[in-house]
Design a protein around this motif. Sequence first.
Motif, PDB file in Angstrom:
ATOM      1  N   SER A  17       0.794  -1.229   0.000  1.00  0.00           N
ATOM      2  CA  SER A  17       0.000   0.000   0.000  1.00  0.00           C
ATOM      3  C   SER A  17       0.826   1.279   0.000  1.00  0.00           C
ATOM      4  CB  SER A  17      -0.931   0.007   1.218  1.00  0.00           C
ATOM      5  OG  SER A  17      -1.817  -1.092   1.181  1.00  0.00           O
ATOM      6  N   PHE A 166      -4.124  -1.420  -0.592  1.00  0.00           N
ATOM      7  CA  PHE A 166      -4.001  -2.135  -1.858  1.00  0.00           C
ATOM      8  C   PHE A 166      -3.719  -3.602  -1.537  1.00  0.00           C
ATOM      9  CE2 PHE A 166      -1.297  -3.790  -5.284  1.00  0.00           C
ATOM     10  CZ  PHE A 166      -2.021  -3.448  -6.403  1.00  0.00           C
ATOM     11  N   PRO A 167      -4.301  -4.570  -2.226  1.00  0.00           N
ATOM     12  CA  PRO A 167      -5.114  -4.461  -3.431  1.00  0.00           C
ATOM     13  C   PRO A 167      -6.616  -4.336  -3.198  1.00  0.00           C
ATOM     14  CG  PRO A 167      -4.578  -6.759  -3.064  1.00  0.00           C
ATOM     15  CD  PRO A 167      -3.891  -5.975  -1.965  1.00  0.00           C
ATOM     16  N   THR A 169      -8.393  -1.881  -2.628  1.00  0.00           N
ATOM     17  CA  THR A 169      -8.933  -0.723  -3.338  1.00  0.00           C
ATOM     18  C   THR A 169      -9.336  -1.058  -4.767  1.00  0.00           C
ATOM     19  OG1 THR A 169      -6.650  -0.119  -3.855  1.00  0.00           O
ATOM     20  CG2 THR A 169      -7.702   1.025  -2.004  1.00  0.00           C
ATOM     21  N   THR A 170      -8.844  -2.166  -5.299  1.00  0.00           N
ATOM     22  CA  THR A 170      -9.120  -2.527  -6.691  1.00  0.00           C
ATOM     23  C   THR A 170     -10.210  -3.581  -6.813  1.00  0.00           C
ATOM     24  OG1 THR A 170      -7.510  -4.344  -6.803  1.00  0.00           O
ATOM     25  CG2 THR A 170      -6.679  -2.106  -7.187  1.00  0.00           C
ATOM     26  N   ARG A 190      -1.390  12.732  -2.789  1.00  0.00           N
ATOM     27  CA  ARG A 190      -0.658  11.757  -3.585  1.00  0.00           C
ATOM     28  C   ARG A 190       0.783  11.740  -3.110  1.00  0.00           C
ATOM     29  NH1 ARG A 190      -4.897  13.101  -6.614  1.00  0.00           N
ATOM     30  NH2 ARG A 190      -5.718  11.519  -8.062  1.00  0.00           N
ATOM     31  N   LEU A 223       0.284  -3.575 -10.269  1.00  0.00           N
ATOM     32  CA  LEU A 223       1.051  -2.376  -9.918  1.00  0.00           C
ATOM     33  C   LEU A 223       1.092  -1.397 -11.087  1.00  0.00           C
ATOM     34  CD1 LEU A 223       4.035  -3.926  -7.906  1.00  0.00           C
ATOM     35  CD2 LEU A 223       2.056  -2.690  -7.003  1.00  0.00           C
ATOM     36  N   THR A 226      -1.850   0.893 -11.377  1.00  0.00           N
ATOM     37  CA  THR A 226      -1.913   2.036 -10.459  1.00  0.00           C
ATOM     38  C   THR A 226      -1.101   3.216 -10.969  1.00  0.00           C
ATOM     39  OG1 THR A 226       0.043   1.484  -9.110  1.00  0.00           O
ATOM     40  CG2 THR A 226      -2.054   0.410  -8.521  1.00  0.00           C
ATOM     41  N   GLU A 229       1.018   5.121  -8.431  1.00  0.00           N
ATOM     42  CA  GLU A 229       0.396   6.105  -7.536  1.00  0.00           C
ATOM     43  C   GLU A 229       0.064   5.497  -6.176  1.00  0.00           C
ATOM     44  OE1 GLU A 229      -2.595   9.436  -8.715  1.00  0.00           O
ATOM     45  OE2 GLU A 229      -3.781   7.650  -8.239  1.00  0.00           O
ATOM     46  N   GLU A 230       0.344   6.233  -5.122  1.00  0.00           N
ATOM     47  CA  GLU A 230      -0.084   5.903  -3.772  1.00  0.00           C
ATOM     48  C   GLU A 230      -0.766   7.136  -3.181  1.00  0.00           C
ATOM     49  OE1 GLU A 230       3.424   2.647  -2.753  1.00  0.00           O
ATOM     50  OE2 GLU A 230       3.503   4.630  -1.823  1.00  0.00           O
TER      51      GLU A 230
END
Length: 245
Positions: A17, A166-167, A169-170, A190, A223, A226, A229-230
């Motif tokens: 994450s 994460f993951p 969030t997906t 971000r 990855l 994304t 991005e975090e």
Amino acid sequence: MPLALAISPHLDDAAFSAGGALALLARQGWEVVVATLFTATVPDPAGFALACQTDKGLPPEADYMAIRREEDRAACAALGARPLHLPLREAPHRGYASAAALFAAPRSDDMAHLDAAAAIEPLLEELRPDLLLAPQAIGGHVDHVLTVRALQLVDSPLPTLWWRDFPYTTRADTPRRPFEAMLARYPETRLPTDPAAKHAACAAYATQLGFQFGGADGLARALAATGGEEIARAQGHAPPLTRAA
């Protein structure tokens, strides 16, 4: 040297994450410590707890958590972080008997958040970090939820970056956001990241890649999707984080 302390529920959550941000902090001269709460070996697991290791191809006699702790050491080396492994038991060893139970509300008799708070408080005293990083508990996994509850009990005044889990969030099958109202007061930011170091760290968790992503190629695709991005919710005045050159 400033110190960043990541409070990770499991052996992989911080890397999955916020690994890119942690790696970049380390490159920029921060001491980075990843403290994982639920890492205890439980001898002779049975039932669902045993299934959680055998479904990953490990034999019943394997010390699953010892293998995972070794993976975490390799992952933290890739991030430039120091791992700390706290001896709390994962949810399957605390009476949660199915995958569905892991993503339901915590059991009323589960006091793991009290044990977690008791483990976190001396860490804060000893390490005196300048910055905390912690999960939002997106997805609602009970160990993530109880980690946030523990941090609520500790009530540290330190600036905290609450990472998006994460993951989860997906995934459409784990939509819960149990702390959404609490975290909404903090602005989203971000984070500057080092995606290559994050990928290397995530790949070190070999026992998890098939289960979470369908294998190493699936990890790379997830990855890449994304864009490196975090995103975190920033509580308090976090020290300035600069982007990679």
